[in-house]
Design an enzyme around this catalytic site. Structure first.
Site, mmCIF file in Angstrom:
data_model
loop_
_atom_site.group_PDB
_atom_site.id
_atom_site.type_symbol
_atom_site.label_atom_id
_atom_site.label_comp_id
_atom_site.label_asym_id
_atom_site.label_seq_id
_atom_site.Cartn_x
_atom_site.Cartn_y
_atom_site.Cartn_z
ATOM 1 N N ASP A 167 0.852 -1.190 0.000
ATOM 2 C CA ASP A 167 0.000 0.000 0.000
ATOM 3 C C ASP A 167 0.889 1.242 0.000
ATOM 4 O OD1 ASP A 167 -1.715 -2.095 0.637
ATOM 5 O OD2 ASP A 167 -2.947 -0.859 1.966
ATOM 6 N N LYS A 204 -10.885 -0.424 -1.356
ATOM 7 C CA LYS A 204 -10.527 -0.726 0.038
ATOM 8 C C LYS A 204 -10.836 0.509 0.886
ATOM 9 C CE LYS A 204 -6.576 -1.734 3.084
ATOM 10 N NZ LYS A 204 -5.179 -2.240 3.182
ATOM 11 N N LYS A 216 -7.608 2.975 -2.164
ATOM 12 C CA LYS A 216 -7.828 2.898 -0.702
ATOM 13 C C LYS A 216 -8.032 4.308 -0.145
ATOM 14 C CE LYS A 216 -5.107 1.627 3.389
ATOM 15 N NZ LYS A 216 -3.895 0.962 3.887
HETATM 16 O O1 LIG Z 1 -3.869 1.347 6.537
HETATM 17 C C1 LIG Z 1 -4.583 1.861 7.379
HETATM 18 C C2 LIG Z 1 -5.235 1.079 8.394
HETATM 19 O O2 LIG Z 1 -5.985 0.075 7.793
HETATM 20 C C3 LIG Z 1 -6.023 1.932 9.316
HETATM 21 O O3 LIG Z 1 -6.471 1.170 10.405
HETATM 22 P P1 LIG Z 1 -6.756 1.949 11.781
HETATM 23 O O4 LIG Z 1 -7.617 3.126 11.422
HETATM 24 O O5 LIG Z 1 -7.441 0.962 12.662
HETATM 25 O O6 LIG Z 1 -5.403 2.394 12.278
#
Ligand SMILES: O=C[C@H](O)COP(=O)(O)O
Length: 230
Positions: free
Chosen positions: A94, A186, A157
């Site tokens: 990513d 995503k 994403k």
């Molecule tokens: O890549 C980003 C994450 O999927 C965000 O997850 P989180 O908001 O729980 O830190």
């Protein structure tokens, strides 16, 4: 849709992006992701070899985050970070785009970064481009979605989770500007208090293929309990 627990779990990328994490924190995160059977387990790139070791022999992808969370390291640094991540075992990558260049309208710059990600990951790892939609207008979100989809990115994403939350309308702009069947959606950066029913709504009604969140294992447990009581 009547997803099984295993099918529901494969709609999640479980992420831990905390500066304070120790190696034991990362190992526990990877073991929880493996046990939940999610699609991928993400960390910042320093921890990629540790996650790869914990996930060896499982079908959970090793996710690495590039230029995370700000996206404003140099393009060469991003490409080097991708190449090192792949060498260390990453199977999903990513990359955060350079928000400033996108807002300036420098589509050539953005296209070069996105195409560089696709070229380096093709055949080896899934490619996902992180937008940070809270900083973008709908026009910018639409333009970036089209650039990514045209370049062959696997997933667009919404966000890193370190800035603002994406709105439903912004997710719809992304969904509506995907230009081909190969690019999927995503959603990440959602409030950490969001519920299992909200994830089902995203998957079933909003056209979301993956949800990125630190809460993935707990959501899978909630879904299993929900099926158990139905
Ligand atoms: O890549 C980003 C994450 O999927 C965000 O997850 P989180 O908001 O729980 O830190």
């Amino acid at each position: 849709m009547n997803l099984t627990v295993a099918e529901y779990a494969k709609h999640f990328d479980m992420a831990l992006h905390l500066q304070s994490s120790t190696e034991e924190d990362i190992r526990a995160h990877a073991r929880a992701a493996r046990s939940a059977g999610v699609a991928a387990c993400y960390t910042n790139s320093f921890w990629t070899p540790v996650v790869a070791e914990e996930l060896r022999g499982s079908d959970v992808r090793v996710g690495t985050a590039i230029s995370f969370p700000y996206g404003c390291t140099s393009t060469d640094m991003k490409f080097a970070e991708i190449e090192e991540g792949l060498r260390l075992g990453a199977t999903a990558v990513d990359m955060v785009v350079n928000i400033g260049r996108l807002r300036e309208g420098d589509d050539e710059f953005t296209r070069r970064e996105v195409e560089g990600l696709v070229e380096r990951t093709r055949g080896t790892a899934l490619s996902k481009v992180i937008f940070e939609v809270c900083f973008l207008t709908d026009e910018e979100i639409a333009r970036l979605t089209r650039i990514c989809s045209d370049a062959g990115v696997d997933y667009v994403k919404t966000a890193t989770g370190s800035q603002g939350f994406p709105t439903e309308a912004q997710v719809q702009v992304m969904r509506d500007n995907i230009t081909n069947d190969n690019t999927k959606l995503k959603v990440s950066g959602v409030p950490r208090t969001f519920t299992m029913p909200a994830t089902l709504w995203m998957i079933e009604q909003l056209g979301v293929s993956l949800i990125g969140t630190r809460s993935a294992a707990s959501l899978v447990q909630q879904y299993a309990a929900h099926l158990g009581t139905n």
